[in-house]
Design an enzyme around this catalytic site. Structure first.
Site, PDB file in Angstrom:
ATOM      1  N   LEU A 108      39.993  34.809  40.899  1.00 44.08           N
ATOM      2  CA  LEU A 108      40.956  34.772  39.804  1.00 44.08           C
ATOM      3  C   LEU A 108      42.217  35.521  40.209  1.00 44.08           C
ATOM      4  O   LEU A 108      42.136  36.583  40.837  1.00 44.08           O
ATOM      5  CB  LEU A 108      40.399  35.471  38.555  1.00 44.08           C
ATOM      6  CG  LEU A 108      39.135  34.950  37.892  1.00 44.08           C
ATOM      7  CD1 LEU A 108      38.999  35.571  36.507  1.00 44.08           C
ATOM      8  CD2 LEU A 108      39.104  33.453  37.792  1.00 44.08           C
ATOM      9  N   GLY A 153      35.894  34.362  42.137  1.00 47.20           N
ATOM     10  CA  GLY A 153      36.363  33.023  41.790  1.00 47.20           C
ATOM     11  C   GLY A 153      36.419  32.094  43.002  1.00 47.20           C
ATOM     12  O   GLY A 153      36.289  30.873  42.860  1.00 47.20           O
ATOM     13  N   ASN A 177      31.249  39.255  43.175  1.00 45.68           N
ATOM     14  CA  ASN A 177      31.343  40.716  43.155  1.00 45.68           C
ATOM     15  C   ASN A 177      31.918  41.264  41.855  1.00 45.68           C
ATOM     16  O   ASN A 177      32.389  42.398  41.799  1.00 45.68           O
ATOM     17  CB  ASN A 177      32.214  41.176  44.341  1.00 45.68           C
ATOM     18  CG  ASN A 177      33.623  40.609  44.276  1.00 45.68           C
ATOM     19  OD1 ASN A 177      33.826  39.525  43.749  1.00 45.68           O
ATOM     20  ND2 ASN A 177      34.598  41.332  44.801  1.00 45.68           N
ATOM     21  N   GLU A 178      31.861  40.452  40.795  1.00 42.84           N
ATOM     22  CA  GLU A 178      32.508  40.828  39.529  1.00 42.84           C
ATOM     23  C   GLU A 178      32.113  42.221  39.043  1.00 42.84           C
ATOM     24  O   GLU A 178      32.957  42.985  38.582  1.00 42.84           O
ATOM     25  CB  GLU A 178      32.175  39.806  38.422  1.00 42.84           C
ATOM     26  CG  GLU A 178      32.978  38.531  38.470  1.00 42.84           C
ATOM     27  CD  GLU A 178      32.492  37.549  39.516  1.00 42.84           C
ATOM     28  OE1 GLU A 178      31.548  37.877  40.270  1.00 42.84           O
ATOM     29  OE2 GLU A 178      33.063  36.457  39.587  1.00 42.84           O
TER      30      GLU A 178
HETATM   31  C1  LIG Z   1      30.482  38.520  28.165  1.00 39.82           C
HETATM   32  C2  LIG Z   1      31.890  38.640  28.503  1.00 39.82           C
HETATM   33  C3  LIG Z   1      32.285  37.764  29.646  1.00 39.82           C
HETATM   34  C4  LIG Z   1      33.594  38.221  30.150  1.00 39.82           C
HETATM   35  C5  LIG Z   1      33.990  37.549  31.398  1.00 39.82           C
HETATM   36  C6  LIG Z   1      34.899  38.384  32.155  1.00 39.82           C
HETATM   37  C7  LIG Z   1      35.331  38.081  33.363  1.00 39.82           C
HETATM   38  C8  LIG Z   1      35.036  36.818  33.989  1.00 39.82           C
HETATM   39  C9  LIG Z   1      35.041  36.877  35.487  1.00 39.82           C
HETATM   40  C10 LIG Z   1      35.166  35.555  36.047  1.00 39.82           C
HETATM   41  C11 LIG Z   1      34.683  35.434  37.412  1.00 39.82           C
HETATM   42  C12 LIG Z   1      35.746  35.601  38.468  1.00 39.82           C
HETATM   43  C13 LIG Z   1      36.293  36.798  38.729  1.00 39.82           C
HETATM   44  C14 LIG Z   1      37.303  36.976  39.812  1.00 39.82           C
HETATM   45  O1  LIG Z   1      37.600  36.131  40.614  1.00 39.82           O
HETATM   46  S1  LIG Z   1      38.077  38.478  39.859  1.00 39.82           S
HETATM   47  C15 LIG Z   1      38.980  38.513  41.379  1.00 39.82           C
HETATM   48  C16 LIG Z   1      38.088  39.015  42.435  1.00 39.82           C
HETATM   49  N1  LIG Z   1      38.758  39.009  43.715  1.00 39.82           N
HETATM   50  C17 LIG Z   1      38.709  40.026  44.541  1.00 39.82           C
HETATM   51  O2  LIG Z   1      38.103  41.049  44.270  1.00 39.82           O
HETATM   52  C18 LIG Z   1      39.464  39.843  45.813  1.00 39.82           C
HETATM   53  C19 LIG Z   1      40.559  40.835  45.939  1.00 39.82           C
HETATM   54  N2  LIG Z   1      41.295  40.623  47.171  1.00 39.82           N
HETATM   55  C20 LIG Z   1      40.842  41.016  48.369  1.00 39.82           C
HETATM   56  O3  LIG Z   1      39.768  41.559  48.531  1.00 39.82           O
HETATM   57  C21 LIG Z   1      41.740  40.726  49.519  1.00 39.82           C
HETATM   58  O4  LIG Z   1      43.032  40.487  49.040  1.00 39.82           O
HETATM   59  C22 LIG Z   1      41.301  39.518  50.367  1.00 39.82           C
HETATM   60  C23 LIG Z   1      41.066  38.266  49.515  1.00 39.82           C
HETATM   61  C24 LIG Z   1      40.006  39.867  51.131  1.00 39.82           C
HETATM   62  C25 LIG Z   1      42.416  39.201  51.389  1.00 39.82           C
HETATM   63  O5  LIG Z   1      42.691  40.323  52.149  1.00 39.82           O
HETATM   64  P1  LIG Z   1      44.057  40.401  52.986  1.00 39.82           P
HETATM   65  O6  LIG Z   1      44.264  39.186  53.783  1.00 39.82           O
HETATM   66  O7  LIG Z   1      44.040  41.719  53.687  1.00 39.82           O
HETATM   67  O8  LIG Z   1      45.189  40.344  51.880  1.00 39.82           O
HETATM   68  P2  LIG Z   1      45.707  41.519  50.969  1.00 39.82           P
HETATM   69  O9  LIG Z   1      44.570  42.323  50.442  1.00 39.82           O
HETATM   70  O10 LIG Z   1      46.767  42.249  51.699  1.00 39.82           O
HETATM   71  O11 LIG Z   1      46.319  40.734  49.719  1.00 39.82           O
HETATM   72  C26 LIG Z   1      47.537  40.034  49.840  1.00 39.82           C
HETATM   73  C27 LIG Z   1      48.252  39.973  48.493  1.00 39.82           C
HETATM   74  O12 LIG Z   1      47.410  39.250  47.570  1.00 39.82           O
HETATM   75  C28 LIG Z   1      47.168  40.055  46.413  1.00 39.82           C
HETATM   76  N3  LIG Z   1      45.869  39.698  45.886  1.00 39.82           N
HETATM   77  C29 LIG Z   1      44.734  39.630  46.560  1.00 39.82           C
HETATM   78  N4  LIG Z   1      43.737  39.222  45.771  1.00 39.82           N
HETATM   79  C30 LIG Z   1      44.285  39.026  44.554  1.00 39.82           C
HETATM   80  C31 LIG Z   1      43.758  38.596  43.293  1.00 39.82           C
HETATM   81  N5  LIG Z   1      42.469  38.250  43.135  1.00 39.82           N
HETATM   82  N6  LIG Z   1      44.605  38.509  42.258  1.00 39.82           N
HETATM   83  C32 LIG Z   1      45.914  38.814  42.384  1.00 39.82           C
HETATM   84  N7  LIG Z   1      46.472  39.227  43.559  1.00 39.82           N
HETATM   85  C33 LIG Z   1      45.647  39.325  44.617  1.00 39.82           C
HETATM   86  C34 LIG Z   1      47.265  41.451  46.936  1.00 39.82           C
HETATM   87  O13 LIG Z   1      47.500  42.351  45.901  1.00 39.82           O
HETATM   88  C35 LIG Z   1      48.471  41.297  47.883  1.00 39.82           C
HETATM   89  O14 LIG Z   1      49.630  41.177  47.070  1.00 39.82           O
HETATM   90  P3  LIG Z   1      51.082  41.642  47.536  1.00 39.82           P
HETATM   91  O15 LIG Z   1      51.404  40.801  48.744  1.00 39.82           O
HETATM   92  O16 LIG Z   1      51.974  41.379  46.385  1.00 39.82           O
HETATM   93  O17 LIG Z   1      50.961  43.104  47.865  1.00 39.82           O
END
Ligand SMILES: CCCCC/C=C\CCCC/C=C/C(=O)SCCNC(=O)CCNC(=O)[C@H](O)C(C)(C)COP(=O)(O)OP(=O)(O)OC[C@H]1O[C@@H](n2cnc3c(N)ncnc32)[C@H](O)[C@@H]1OP(=O)(O)O
Length: 302
Positions: A108, A153, A177-178
């Site tokens: 997400l 996501g 990993n939520e």
């Molecule tokens: C009963 C109630 C129910 C409630 C339900 C509630 C919730 C529902 C959940 C739904 C299920 C889904 C959940 C999700 O998907 S949450 C998102 C989880 N994602 C992560 O934890 C990944 C985070 N990112 C990373 O670990 C790393 O960025 C990477 C993907 C491994 C890539 O690493 P790398 O190449 O080193 O890149 P950077 O870390 O430097 O990142 C580059 C830029 O991208 C931005 N970024 C990264 N991930 C996200 C993201 N998920 N959202 C927004 N932005 C993201 C990061 O900040 C950098 O940005 P910048 O260039 O502006 O600094």
């Protein structure tokens, strides 16, 4: 636009998808690099590039958003590209992969749910549901060629495909990993996990927020093949050939039989699921932890 859910879903972005795409190339076709013959016309948008091969009936769909975080625009463009291929009888399969180095999909886009009003969060979540429904129930064969990190996501996208090929790189971890972010996978995502790796493995992995490195992902059944990085695409094509060797109608009806109950469960409770999501993510405590997590991600970069 026909929706996977029938009539109830009408987010603004999907009712006016083209408005989001002004200034992009969606709908335009151009010759694929090195191509030029029949079936070598690619099309796409700012965030999704589609390379169709009419001869084989297979299209390669490449995500090309920053980190492939699932922004509302990316979700919208994915649904539109998928619909375009579904409606073109030339195509029987899609290979979904990333154009971003080292990341298949970062999950997400947290900026879509952090500091946003409830209406925006609802619109965003409906778009997420819509993409999952369309992919999970697609009549096409979907193969995920996972060439980078695949958390949360990103894993949802991969799980909604029929088959997953993961590059053998310890940094390319996959899983839901939520819990580690203080959020909870919704029931339909939990169901998809259980359908793929079984109840006990899902229970453990969901509670612990496990991100599996390739060998473990293969062992638990989260992916079907782990191969050297330079063989991900060719292996995805071989897998596609194996799936396409089965007559479409028999495979499609079987897929529907296996997946319909899971999808129907969301369709029955879609509004309630949206409300749960919105009230959960809009809590002050959740907003604070999402903010802190985003900040950590941004700082880690520097
Ligand atoms: C009963 C109630 C129910 C409630 C339900 C509630 C919730 C529902 C959940 C739904 C299920 C889904 C959940 C999700 O998907 S949450 C998102 C989880 N994602 C992560 O934890 C990944 C985070 N990112 C990373 O670990 C790393 O960025 C990477 C993907 C491994 C890539 O690493 P790398 O190449 O080193 O890149 P950077 O870390 O430097 O990142 C580059 C830029 O991208 C931005 N970024 C990264 N991930 C996200 C993201 N998920 N959202 C927004 N932005 C993201 C990061 O900040 C950098 O940005 P910048 O260039 O502006 O600094």
């Amino acid at each position: 636009m026909a929706l996977a859910s029938g009539v109830r879903f009408a987010p603004r972005a999907l009712l006016r998808p083209w408005a989001l795409l002004r200034g992009t190339t969606l709908g335009r076709t151009e010759p694929a690099a090195g191509g030029g013959g029949d079936g070598a016309r690619r099309f796409g948008s700012q965030r999704v590039l589609v390379e169709p091969d009419a001869a084989s009936g297979v299209a390669v769909m490449k995500l090309r958003n920053p980190s492939n975080a699932l922004s509302l625009e990316l979700l919208t463009e994915l649904v539109i590209s998928l619909e375009k291929l579904e409606n073109d009888k030339t195509f029987r399969g899609i290979i979904l992969t990333s154009d971003c180095p080292r990341v298949f999909c970062a999950g997400l886009d947290l900026t879509e749910i952090c500091g946003r009003n409830p209406a925006h969060c609802a619109e965003y979540w409906k778009a997420m549901q819509e993409l999952w429904l369309r992919m999970y129930l697609s009549s096409l064969v979907l193969v995920a060629a996972i060439n980078g990190a695949c958390p949360a996501g990103g894993c949802i996208i991969a799980l909604s495909c029929d088959c997953r090929v993961l590059a053998d790189n310890p940094k390319y971890r996959i899983g839901l990993n939520e819990t580690l972010l203080g959020i909870i996978a919704p029931f339909w995502l939990k169901d998809t996990y259980v359908n793929t790796i079984g109840h006990r493995a899902s229970e453990q992995a969901l509670q612990l927020g496990s991100l599996f490195p390739p060998a473990e992902a293969l062992q638990v059944g989260l992916v079907d093949q782990v191969v050297p990085e330079d063989q991900v695409q060719s292996t995805a094509l071989s897998e596609m050939a194996r799936w396409l060797a089965v007559p479409d109608h028999a495979r499609q009806l079987t897929k529907n039989m296996m997946r319909k109950a899971t999808a129907d469960r969301l369709l029955r409770q879609r509004d309630a699921d949206t409300q749960n999501f919105v009230s959960f993510v809009c809590r002050d405590s959740i907003q604070k932890s999402l903010q802190a997590y985003l900040e950590k991600l941004r700082q880690r970069k520097g």
